[in-house]
Motif scaffolding. Structure first.
Motif, PDB file in Angstrom:
ATOM      1  N   THR A   1      13.708 -13.446  -2.908  1.00  0.00           N
ATOM      2  CA  THR A   1      14.907 -13.424  -3.751  1.00  0.00           C
ATOM      3  C   THR A   1      15.140 -14.812  -4.146  1.00  0.00           C
ATOM      4  OG1 THR A   1      16.273 -13.926  -1.909  1.00  0.00           O
ATOM      5  CG2 THR A   1      15.777 -11.345  -2.527  1.00  0.00           C
ATOM      6  N   GLY A   2      15.514 -15.112  -5.065  1.00  0.00           N
ATOM      7  CA  GLY A   2      15.846 -16.558  -5.864  1.00  0.00           C
ATOM      8  C   GLY A   2      14.377 -17.125  -5.850  1.00  0.00           C
ATOM      9  N   SER A   3      14.491 -18.390  -5.944  1.00  0.00           N
ATOM     10  CA  SER A   3      13.535 -19.496  -6.186  1.00  0.00           C
ATOM     11  C   SER A   3      12.389 -19.233  -4.807  1.00  0.00           C
ATOM     12  CB  SER A   3      13.793 -20.933  -6.107  1.00  0.00           C
ATOM     13  OG  SER A   3      12.900 -21.833  -6.016  1.00  0.00           O
ATOM     14  N   ASN A   4      11.126 -19.403  -5.382  1.00  0.00           N
ATOM     15  CA  ASN A   4      10.053 -19.301  -4.231  1.00  0.00           C
ATOM     16  C   ASN A   4       9.738 -20.640  -3.575  1.00  0.00           C
ATOM     17  OD1 ASN A   4       9.473 -16.549  -4.455  1.00  0.00           O
ATOM     18  ND2 ASN A   4       8.072 -16.836  -6.112  1.00  0.00           N
ATOM     19  N   LYS A   5      10.370 -21.713  -4.293  1.00  0.00           N
ATOM     20  CA  LYS A   5      10.137 -22.883  -3.858  1.00  0.00           C
ATOM     21  C   LYS A   5      10.680 -23.109  -2.485  1.00  0.00           C
ATOM     22  CE  LYS A   5      10.563 -26.561  -6.432  1.00  0.00           C
ATOM     23  NZ  LYS A   5      10.943 -27.902  -7.327  1.00  0.00           N
ATOM     24  N   GLY A   6       9.719 -23.506  -1.345  1.00  0.00           N
ATOM     25  CA  GLY A   6       9.928 -23.732  -0.112  1.00  0.00           C
ATOM     26  C   GLY A   6      10.410 -22.513   0.924  1.00  0.00           C
ATOM     27  N   LYS A   7      10.498 -21.445   0.185  1.00  0.00           N
ATOM     28  CA  LYS A   7      10.518 -20.126   0.943  1.00  0.00           C
ATOM     29  C   LYS A   7       9.340 -19.219   1.057  1.00  0.00           C
ATOM     30  CE  LYS A   7      15.449 -19.848  -0.847  1.00  0.00           C
ATOM     31  NZ  LYS A   7      16.503 -19.020  -1.585  1.00  0.00           N
ATOM     32  N   ALA A   8       9.479 -18.415   2.372  1.00  0.00           N
ATOM     33  CA  ALA A   8       8.509 -17.480   2.855  1.00  0.00           C
ATOM     34  C   ALA A   8       8.690 -16.312   2.029  1.00  0.00           C
ATOM     35  CB  ALA A   8       8.412 -17.325   4.269  1.00  0.00           C
ATOM     36  N   MET A   9       7.568 -15.810   1.595  1.00  0.00           N
ATOM     37  CA  MET A   9       7.738 -14.328   0.991  1.00  0.00           C
ATOM     38  C   MET A   9       8.363 -13.377   2.044  1.00  0.00           C
ATOM     39  SD  MET A   9       7.065 -13.842  -1.880  1.00  0.00           S
ATOM     40  CE  MET A   9       5.904 -12.614  -2.881  1.00  0.00           C
ATOM     41  N   LEU A  10       9.153 -12.549   1.862  1.00  0.00           N
ATOM     42  CA  LEU A  10       9.639 -11.452   2.728  1.00  0.00           C
ATOM     43  C   LEU A  10       8.815 -10.113   2.486  1.00  0.00           C
ATOM     44  CD1 LEU A  10      11.517 -10.362   5.008  1.00  0.00           C
ATOM     45  CD2 LEU A  10      13.103  -9.899   3.003  1.00  0.00           C
ATOM     46  N   LEU A  11       8.016  -9.800   3.413  1.00  0.00           N
ATOM     47  CA  LEU A  11       7.261  -8.589   3.149  1.00  0.00           C
ATOM     48  C   LEU A  11       7.897  -7.384   4.058  1.00  0.00           C
ATOM     49  CD1 LEU A  11       4.586  -7.254   2.264  1.00  0.00           C
ATOM     50  CD2 LEU A  11       3.609  -8.205   4.344  1.00  0.00           C
ATOM     51  N   LEU A  12       8.266  -6.649   3.273  1.00  0.00           N
ATOM     52  CA  LEU A  12       8.887  -5.330   4.123  1.00  0.00           C
ATOM     53  C   LEU A  12       7.825  -4.272   4.256  1.00  0.00           C
ATOM     54  CD1 LEU A  12      11.917  -4.988   1.538  1.00  0.00           C
ATOM     55  CD2 LEU A  12      11.724  -6.001   4.019  1.00  0.00           C
ATOM     56  N   ARG A  13       7.845  -3.622   5.116  1.00  0.00           N
ATOM     57  CA  ARG A  13       6.835  -2.345   5.395  1.00  0.00           C
ATOM     58  C   ARG A  13       7.666  -0.979   5.579  1.00  0.00           C
ATOM     59  NH1 ARG A  13       1.653  -4.087   7.658  1.00  0.00           N
ATOM     60  NH2 ARG A  13       1.783  -6.368   7.577  1.00  0.00           N
ATOM     61  N   LEU A  14       7.055  -0.257   4.876  1.00  0.00           N
ATOM     62  CA  LEU A  14       7.817   1.292   4.951  1.00  0.00           C
ATOM     63  C   LEU A  14       6.833   1.835   6.046  1.00  0.00           C
ATOM     64  CD1 LEU A  14       9.481   3.248   3.625  1.00  0.00           C
ATOM     65  CD2 LEU A  14       7.622   3.611   2.224  1.00  0.00           C
ATOM     66  N   LYS A  15       7.594   2.587   7.055  1.00  0.00           N
ATOM     67  CA  LYS A  15       7.214   3.206   8.300  1.00  0.00           C
ATOM     68  C   LYS A  15       7.139   4.689   7.695  1.00  0.00           C
ATOM     69  CE  LYS A  15       7.639   4.372  12.935  1.00  0.00           C
ATOM     70  NZ  LYS A  15       8.505   4.162  14.168  1.00  0.00           N
ATOM     71  N   ILE A  16       5.895   5.351   7.673  1.00  0.00           N
ATOM     72  CA  ILE A  16       5.451   6.602   7.285  1.00  0.00           C
ATOM     73  C   ILE A  16       5.016   7.256   8.505  1.00  0.00           C
ATOM     74  CG2 ILE A  16       4.147   8.237   5.889  1.00  0.00           C
ATOM     75  CD1 ILE A  16       3.997   5.639   4.022  1.00  0.00           C
ATOM     76  N   THR A  17       5.473   8.533   8.667  1.00  0.00           N
ATOM     77  CA  THR A  17       5.251   9.351   9.870  1.00  0.00           C
ATOM     78  C   THR A  17       4.552  10.681   9.204  1.00  0.00           C
ATOM     79  OG1 THR A  17       6.933   8.700  11.276  1.00  0.00           O
ATOM     80  CG2 THR A  17       5.866  10.796  11.966  1.00  0.00           C
ATOM     81  N   VAL A  18       3.275  10.962   9.692  1.00  0.00           N
ATOM     82  CA  VAL A  18       2.394  11.924   9.141  1.00  0.00           C
ATOM     83  C   VAL A  18       2.650  13.223   9.932  1.00  0.00           C
ATOM     84  CG1 VAL A  18       0.162  12.960   8.694  1.00  0.00           C
ATOM     85  CG2 VAL A  18       0.669  10.507   8.016  1.00  0.00           C
ATOM     86  N   PRO A  19       3.179  14.513   9.557  1.00  0.00           N
ATOM     87  CA  PRO A  19       3.324  15.359  10.657  1.00  0.00           C
ATOM     88  C   PRO A  19       1.895  15.859  11.302  1.00  0.00           C
ATOM     89  CG  PRO A  19       3.454  16.124   8.415  1.00  0.00           C
ATOM     90  CD  PRO A  19       3.084  14.629   8.212  1.00  0.00           C
ATOM     91  N   ARG A  20       2.134  16.444  12.217  1.00  0.00           N
ATOM     92  CA  ARG A  20       0.908  16.766  12.964  1.00  0.00           C
ATOM     93  C   ARG A  20       0.399  17.978  12.244  1.00  0.00           C
ATOM     94  NH1 ARG A  20       0.635  15.544  18.680  1.00  0.00           N
ATOM     95  NH2 ARG A  20       2.626  14.508  19.369  1.00  0.00           N
ATOM     96  N   PHE A  21      -1.044  18.080  12.367  1.00  0.00           N
ATOM     97  CA  PHE A  21      -1.788  19.217  11.749  1.00  0.00           C
ATOM     98  C   PHE A  21      -3.111  19.415  12.302  1.00  0.00           C
ATOM     99  CE2 PHE A  21      -3.100  15.259   9.363  1.00  0.00           C
ATOM    100  CZ  PHE A  21      -4.391  15.857   9.007  1.00  0.00           C
ATOM    101  N   ASP A  22      -3.523  20.443  12.143  1.00  0.00           N
ATOM    102  CA  ASP A  22      -4.975  20.507  12.714  1.00  0.00           C
ATOM    103  C   ASP A  22      -6.102  19.868  11.895  1.00  0.00           C
ATOM    104  OD1 ASP A  22      -7.390  21.293  14.186  1.00  0.00           O
ATOM    105  OD2 ASP A  22      -7.213  23.548  13.247  1.00  0.00           O
ATOM    106  N   ASN A  23      -6.630  18.823  12.258  1.00  0.00           N
ATOM    107  CA  ASN A  23      -7.521  17.806  11.632  1.00  0.00           C
ATOM    108  C   ASN A  23      -8.680  18.091  12.356  1.00  0.00           C
ATOM    109  OD1 ASN A  23      -7.127  16.568  13.938  1.00  0.00           O
ATOM    110  ND2 ASN A  23      -6.759  14.543  12.657  1.00  0.00           N
ATOM    111  N   SER A  24      -9.166  19.302  13.071  1.00  0.00           N
ATOM    112  CA  SER A  24     -10.374  19.222  13.739  1.00  0.00           C
ATOM    113  C   SER A  24     -11.763  19.491  12.700  1.00  0.00           C
ATOM    114  CB  SER A  24     -10.471  20.388  14.617  1.00  0.00           C
ATOM    115  OG  SER A  24     -10.062  21.563  14.001  1.00  0.00           O
ATOM    116  N   ASP A  25     -11.438  20.258  11.566  1.00  0.00           N
ATOM    117  CA  ASP A  25     -12.280  20.309  10.519  1.00  0.00           C
ATOM    118  C   ASP A  25     -12.798  19.087  10.156  1.00  0.00           C
ATOM    119  OD1 ASP A  25     -12.545  23.171  10.972  1.00  0.00           O
ATOM    120  OD2 ASP A  25     -11.174  23.544   9.401  1.00  0.00           O
ATOM    121  N   LEU A  26     -11.753  18.219   9.644  1.00  0.00           N
ATOM    122  CA  LEU A  26     -11.946  16.952   9.078  1.00  0.00           C
ATOM    123  C   LEU A  26     -12.883  15.915  10.289  1.00  0.00           C
ATOM    124  CD1 LEU A  26      -8.571  15.885   7.521  1.00  0.00           C
ATOM    125  CD2 LEU A  26     -10.659  16.257   6.449  1.00  0.00           C
ATOM    126  N   ILE A  27     -12.527  15.983  11.273  1.00  0.00           N
ATOM    127  CA  ILE A  27     -13.284  15.231  12.554  1.00  0.00           C
ATOM    128  C   ILE A  27     -14.708  15.645  12.598  1.00  0.00           C
ATOM    129  CG2 ILE A  27     -13.325  14.781  15.020  1.00  0.00           C
ATOM    130  CD1 ILE A  27     -10.488  14.721  14.875  1.00  0.00           C
TER     131      ILE A  27
END
Length: 195
Positions: free
Chosen positions: A11-37
């Motif tokens: 936010t604001g000027s980038n001069k002398g400031k570090a970029m703020l990196l936000l991470r989105l936490k995503i949860t994948v529901p359980r499913f049967d992935n035995s065929d993929l494996i």
């Protein structure tokens, strides 16, 4: 499909400031992935150790030719220097794995049979024959070579005639090329390992 991305900005000027990196936490529901494996178990996954210098498109074309399996394998660029080859026959996978270690465009390439591993550096294992020099003849035995090799990494195989051990190294860690070995008697030897 991108595996990561920048979701925030400064936010604001980038001069002398570090970029703020936000991470989105995503949860994948359980499913049967035995065929993929099961489906991916018939593939090899690899990593270019210097992706900036290694041409991925050329690698995907040349490796099947080098392996002499161009009619029974399909290659795919997975991004971030990683690639995958899907084989029709298990015996072709085994014959390709016998050709290690691999290199392309003057740099090493990691290639392993795919496993459901979720480490960020996967794959990173390189299997080499390491020649051990400087072992006195009266210590030229399986035990000496096994102990020396295990100081570096777990030993898969020993070749006493050639004075070498076969082991797997982590491609992201530095290689130890020389060390001192002390025997249980009063002998010391300078041992050099050559890959």
């Amino acid at each position: 499909m991108s595996q990561s991305g920048q979701l925030g900005s400064a936010t604001g000027s980038n001069k002398g400031k570090a970029m703020l990196l936000l991470r989105l936490k995503i949860t994948v529901p359980r499913f049967d992935n035995s065929d993929l494996i099961k489906g991916y178990s018939g593939t090899l996954i690899g990593r270019c150790m210097n992706p900036m210098m290694q041409d991925m498109n050329a690698l995907l074309i040349m490796f099947p030719r080098i392996w002499k399996v161009e009619d029974c394998v399909a290659g795919a660029d997975l991004g971030m220097g990683r690639f995958q080859f899907d084989f029709d026959e298990e015996e072709d996978i085994n014959s390709v794995l016998q050709m290690e270690p691999y290199h392309f465009d003057g740099w090493m390439v990691v290639l392993v049979q795919w496993e459901p591993i979720m480490e960020p550096n996967y794959p990173s294992s390189l299997t080499f024959w390491v020649r051990i020099m400087g072992v006195p003849l009266h210590f030229w035995a399986d035990t000496s070579f096994r102990n020396t090799g295990e100081a570096i990494r777990a030993v898969h195989e020993i070749d006493l005639d050639g004075g070498r051990v076969r082991l797997t190294l982590d491609a992201f860690k530095p290689v130890i090329l020389a060390s001192s070995v002390t025997a249980s008697v009063t002998m010391q030897a300078a041992v050099q390992c050559f890959i």
